[in-house]
Design an enzyme around this catalytic site. Structure first.
Site, PDB file in Angstrom:
ATOM      1  N   LYS A 248      -3.750   8.327   3.391  1.00  0.00           N
ATOM      2  CA  LYS A 248      -5.084   8.039   3.937  1.00  0.00           C
ATOM      3  C   LYS A 248      -5.155   8.362   5.430  1.00  0.00           C
ATOM      4  CE  LYS A 248      -7.468   6.361   0.408  1.00  0.00           C
ATOM      5  NZ  LYS A 248      -8.703   6.996  -0.094  1.00  0.00           N
TER       6      LYS A 248
ATOM      7  N   TYR B  98       0.843  -1.205   0.000  1.00  0.00           N
ATOM      8  CA  TYR B  98       0.000   0.000   0.000  1.00  0.00           C
ATOM      9  C   TYR B  98       0.875   1.251   0.000  1.00  0.00           C
ATOM     10  CZ  TYR B  98      -4.412   2.478   0.797  1.00  0.00           C
ATOM     11  OH  TYR B  98      -5.531   3.284   0.663  1.00  0.00           O
TER      12      TYR B  98
END
Length: 257
Positions: free
Chosen positions: A165, A158
């Protein structure tokens, strides 16, 4: 008796539909099913053929381009809403972007330019939207954005999107505090792992889906419809007690160590 999730007479803006399989499309369908009138954005002319059928199915009143990287386009969206509607009630922000070369390398090797662009498109754009939306939410409203478990825990591959995020989730908390006196709520939906166009940029994502399925209590992956039902709840009066929250729509994946 009215249904618990009732958006009849309400209007909402959905930003981030790429095609019918997008999380934003699942949310938009749930909003519409609950009775809302919708405005839909599409990224550019290349994306329009994939978004227009979704907009048509939703009977969207407004379909307008929006690339937050192009100066003035985001402002034009809200100007159109003000001109045609005068006000609206809820917003879903479901956009994220990072240059492929920065997403597919380790965090220590991503470029400053790539990190800044990912932060601008994926996080700061939500703050910009909140600022533009607030004057049009004349009777209060709901701001929603979409995050992922990788904001809170390290998820393999990720990479830079994890810190981005995490910043988005923190921004939601501050927006909730800033806008509380206007009766505007802000919440994050932390969606489970779903095979979308955006997810295709994450390395070895199919393997990750298998791992998520194994670790989820019911061993079932969530779909865009599941996330949509949570979004409709948060946009409605039924969700009025929630603000500044990260609401997980992941089948309980985040609860398992």
């Amino acid at each position: 008796m009215s249904p618990i999730v009732d958006l009849a007479g309400r209007r909402g803006l959905v930003v981030g539909i790429a095609n019918e399989h997008s999380i934003a499309a699942g949310c938009a369908a749930a909003f519409r099913q609950a009775g809302a009138e919708l405005a839909i954005t599409y990224l550019n002319e290349k994306a329009l053929p994939f978004v227009q059928p979704v907009a048509d199915a939703l009977k969207a009143s407004i379909v307008v381009p929006c690339d937050v990287r192009i100066q003035g386009q985001l402002e034009a969206v809200f100007a159109r809403i003000e001109r045609e509607w005068g006000r609206f009630d809820f917003l879903l922000h479901s956009i994220a972007f990072a240059p492929r070369e920065d997403l597919q390398t380790s965090i220590v090797n991503c470029s400053a330019e790539g990190f800044a662009l990912a932060m601008d498109v994926s996080c700061h754009s939500f703050i910009r939207m909140a600022k533009l939306a607030a004057p049009l939410m004349k009777d209060g409203g709901a701001l929603l954005t979409v995050s992922f478990y990788g904001a809170d825990r390290v998820v393999e591959n990720y990479n830079l999107m994890g810190p981005v995020k995490a910043a988005l989730e923190s921004s939601v908390r501050y927006l909730a505090a800033d806008l509380a006196d206007r009766r505007i709520r802000a919440n994050t939906i932390s969606a489970g792992a779903i095979r979308t166009r955006a997810a295709s940029g994450i390395g070895r994502f199919d393997e990750f889906l298998d791992k998520v399925r194994e670790r989820t209590p019911a061993q079932r992956l969530v779909g865009i419809e599941d996330v949509g039902r949570v979004a409709a709840f948060l946009a409605s009066e039924a969700g009025s007690a929630l603000t500044g929250s990260v609401v997980y729509a992941d089948g309980g994946f985040h609860t398992i160590a």
